[in-house]
Design an enzyme around this catalytic site. Sequence first.
Site, PDB file in Angstrom:
ATOM      1  N   GLU A 195       9.557  -5.602  -9.959  1.00  0.00           N
ATOM      2  CA  GLU A 195       8.431  -4.738  -9.590  1.00  0.00           C
ATOM      3  C   GLU A 195       8.275  -3.666 -10.652  1.00  0.00           C
ATOM      4  OE1 GLU A 195       5.447  -2.662  -8.299  1.00  0.00           O
ATOM      5  OE2 GLU A 195       6.007  -4.486  -7.223  1.00  0.00           O
TER       6      GLU A 195
ATOM      7  N   CYS B  91      -4.055 -11.314  -2.507  1.00  0.00           N
ATOM      8  CA  CYS B  91      -4.950 -10.432  -1.762  1.00  0.00           C
ATOM      9  C   CYS B  91      -6.377 -10.481  -2.310  1.00  0.00           C
ATOM     10  CB  CYS B  91      -4.425  -8.998  -1.769  1.00  0.00           C
ATOM     11  SG  CYS B  91      -4.210  -8.293  -3.411  1.00  0.00           S
TER      12      CYS B  91
END
Length: 480
Positions: free
Chosen positions: A365, A437
């Site tokens: 990340e 998304c």
Amino acid sequence: MKKGQIYEGLVEKVVFPNKGIIRVDDGRTVVVKNVVPGQKISFSVTKVRKGRGEGRLLEILEKSPMELEHVPCEHFGICGGCTFLNLAYEKQLELKEQQVRELLEPVCAPYEQEYGLAPFEERFEGIRRSPGQFEYRNKMEFSFGDSYKDGPLSLGMHKRGSFHDIVTVSGCKIADKDFSDILLAALSWFQNCENPMGETGSEKGIPYYHKMRHTGYLRHLLVRKAAKTGEILVDLVTTTQMEQAAEQKVLEGFCTALLNLELKGKIVGILNTHNDSLADAVINQGTRILSGVDYFYEELLGLRFRISPFSFFQTNSLGAEVLYDTARTYIADAGTGKVVYDLYSGTGTIAQILAPVAKKVIGVEIVEEAVGAARENARLNGLNNCEFLAGDVLKVLDEIEEKPDFIVLDPPREGIHPKALERIIHYGVEQMVYISCKPTSLARDLEVLQAKGYMAERICCVDMFPATANIETCVLLGRK
């Protein structure tokens, strides 16, 4: 068709995310946002390129047969937050499912004969609904401003189509009443407390940060609330333009106003983040605790997560359980006893859901704060086979010695960087799960993945964002 012309037309369809298609008299099409199929509208042409136009909605002349008689929110159409709140929830689901199907079928279907795949309709598993249509959001980012030029201080969401005007969304239906109560208490305090800055010509009221003049104090109010624990974290985002002693007095009153509220949940922390950047976004240039702590706890699928103000965490906690349960079903036994890469791992939610069956999970990340939270969460949940690395996926992959047996991808809206995607494909794992998304980014990345032999075996949509135009999609990819 020329720029500035005004037309009337029927919305034939709406493509992702909220682009209505209208055909004008000469057969050419115009895209107009924030409409639903079946509406008759008037619009002004704002752009014409290669025979295709873009327009701005002026008026809805006739409602669509799909629309509700009464929209459940007083702010709908004024606030820019919701797009499809004027449709029954079943109609919203049908529309989103159709949009994703139309984006992905042209990408996936051409490979069926070559690889002996089942027809797209059999691999596409439709849409799973959010457990809650209303009051589902666990995070709201409110902006300070005014509702019209030089008007009184407002706090809420941007008006639809406006960069400046703010509508105070005290009756928002996608966040629960605690959010509205905190918003109104903060607004009342800053409207009525003594102004130590002296730049508004008024003795009362704290000035908001003016985007053009770059002066003022108040910028954003970030509110996060856990669905399971009820814990609330509030972060006031301001500039550093107020003198320190005066600021302390103002912030003490702000804390008192919030802590005196009778809420369903419980405020566990009130923070102040400084942001002097020119960008109209919440940027952390230093955060301090005004009251309580700088984190709260949420629970998903039996695991406990510590969340800080800027950590990425799905905005619909109960919907996230549906999404991650779908991903876990897709992974099934494929990750058992194996090394799993969780790329774009956020606070490590997916990694920790997979950890009990995996040999090891390595999360990557770019947001260092999220990586710190992921490590803490793994410790809280007693998971010692999770490793979290901070940095850009493209660069960090070169530093990991252990090769993956299975890969989970959950990239940001823009999808995966082409060079990172090449590296991911090069590992040659048998299966991957891609959580997206933004289905347009997913369709683009699937074209590359399928050209390299990774076929979509199962596809499912999960509605994480009722009333809005957004949708999550989960895809199981198998190497052929």
